[in-house]
Scaffold this active site. Structure first.
Site, short mmCIF file in Angstrom:
data_model
loop_
_atom_site.label_atom_id
_atom_site.label_comp_id
_atom_site.label_asym_id
_atom_site.label_seq_id
_atom_site.Cartn_x
_atom_site.Cartn_y
_atom_site.Cartn_z
N GLY A 90 -7.26 7.83 7.48
CA GLY A 90 -7.72 8.21 8.98
C GLY A 90 -8.85 8.25 9.46
O GLY A 90 -10.02 7.67 8.49
N ASP A 130 0.86 -1.32 0.13
CA ASP A 130 0.03 0.17 0.16
C ASP A 130 0.83 1.35 0.00
O ASP A 130 2.06 1.30 0.55
CB ASP A 130 -0.74 0.00 1.08
CG ASP A 130 -2.06 1.10 1.23
OD1 ASP A 130 -2.32 1.37 -0.11
OD2 ASP A 130 -2.45 1.38 2.20
#
Length: 290
Positions: free
Chosen positions: A179, A81
């Site tokens: 997040g 990622d």
């Protein structure tokens, strides 16, 4: 069984669902995510951040994944990622992972295209798929990213550059963020529809944790076939550890394997629900293996 990220996401495109792509932290969370996929008879993409790769090591992570995924009855891909570091990508490609996300969103457009083309050539020569991100998706994840949208382009530019570079999957700005959300995001499913009209490449949604089930469905209906989950796993993992440690302190009973069991159960429960929401439950058969 270990398979191709592109194959999983193309099959999802055709089937009208999305494959969960879950960032793991260690062997414990890796096995918990695969357990969730087996429970739901779903394909899954196991993702690893650059931070985790550096902490664990490419060789150990590769072998740990192979041991966990080779014999399971669902297709599983291994994906690097958000990686702006070409050296890490070189190492992962050499190790034969399923795919990499080359994150060139901190480069200007010309440099991003040039480097993405080089990464694609390297990866494809080794049978590795490439996800491309040249627009920066806001939010910092495991030390990579920015809280400011620095580079944004038109969907026509994204499709044209993908065609020229040969990238397999696209990660555009869709209004989401990495997040935990502190306010409701302004989501952009129309960008998915526009991109889907211009290219048949699978489209990836980053910043999935915190969206509603309806939000996910809207993006999937628009054409998203890979959805990334990271913060949700981390929170489940750490909260389970915290609750266990609090009980251990109260009882003065310290048994790490018991804590590992609690963490694994919490992660499996947290991740299992995404298979239902994304519509991938029951799609293990026919997703393919290599």
């Amino acid at each position: 069984m270990i398979t191709s990220t592109l194959e999983l996401t193309r099959t999802a495109q055709d089937g009208g669902y999305a494959v969960p792509a879950v960032n793991i932290l260690d062997d414990l969370s890796l096995r918990a995510v695969i357990d969730a996929a087996v429970e739901k008879a779903s394909p899954v993409i196991v993702q690893v951040s650059v931070k985790t790769v550096r902490a664990v090591g490419v060789d150990l992570m590769t072998k740990t994944f192979a041991a966990a995924a080779t014999s399971v009855p669902v297709p599983v891909a291994l994906h690097l990622d958000h990686c702006p570091d070409r050296k890490v990508i070189d190492d992962v490609v050499a190790a034969g992972w399923s795919s990499v996300l080359f994150d060139a969103s901190d480069r200007d457009l010309a440099q991003a295209e040039q480097e993405t083309g080089k990464v694609v050539a390297l990866a494809h020569a080794a049978g590795v798929d490439v996800e491309s991100e040249i627009e920066n998706i806001v939010g910092v994840e495991d030390g990579v990213g920015s809280d400011v949208a620095v580079h944004s382009y038109s969907v026509d530019q994204l499709a044209e550059i993908a065609e020229r570079t040969g990238a397999d999957l696209l990660a555009p700005q869709l209004g989401t963020a990495h997040g935990q959300y502190t306010k409701a995001p302004v989501l952009l499913p129309d960008r998915v529809r526009e991109l889907a009209r211009l290219t048949d490449r699978p489209i990836v949604l980053h910043g999935g944790t915190g969206l509603s089930d309806a939000d996910f469905r809207t993006f999937i209906d628009a054409g998203v076939s890979k959805i990334n989950i990271s913060t949700g796993l981390k929170r489940a993992y750490m909260h389970a550890a915290l609750e266990h440690l609090r009980r251990a302190e109260e009882r003065d009973k310290w048994d790490p394997p018991s804590m590992f069991k609690d963490i694994s159960a919490a992660v499996t429960t947290e991740i299992a629900r995404y298979f239902d929401v994304f519509g991938s439950t029951g799609h293990a058969d026919g997703a393919g293996a290599s």
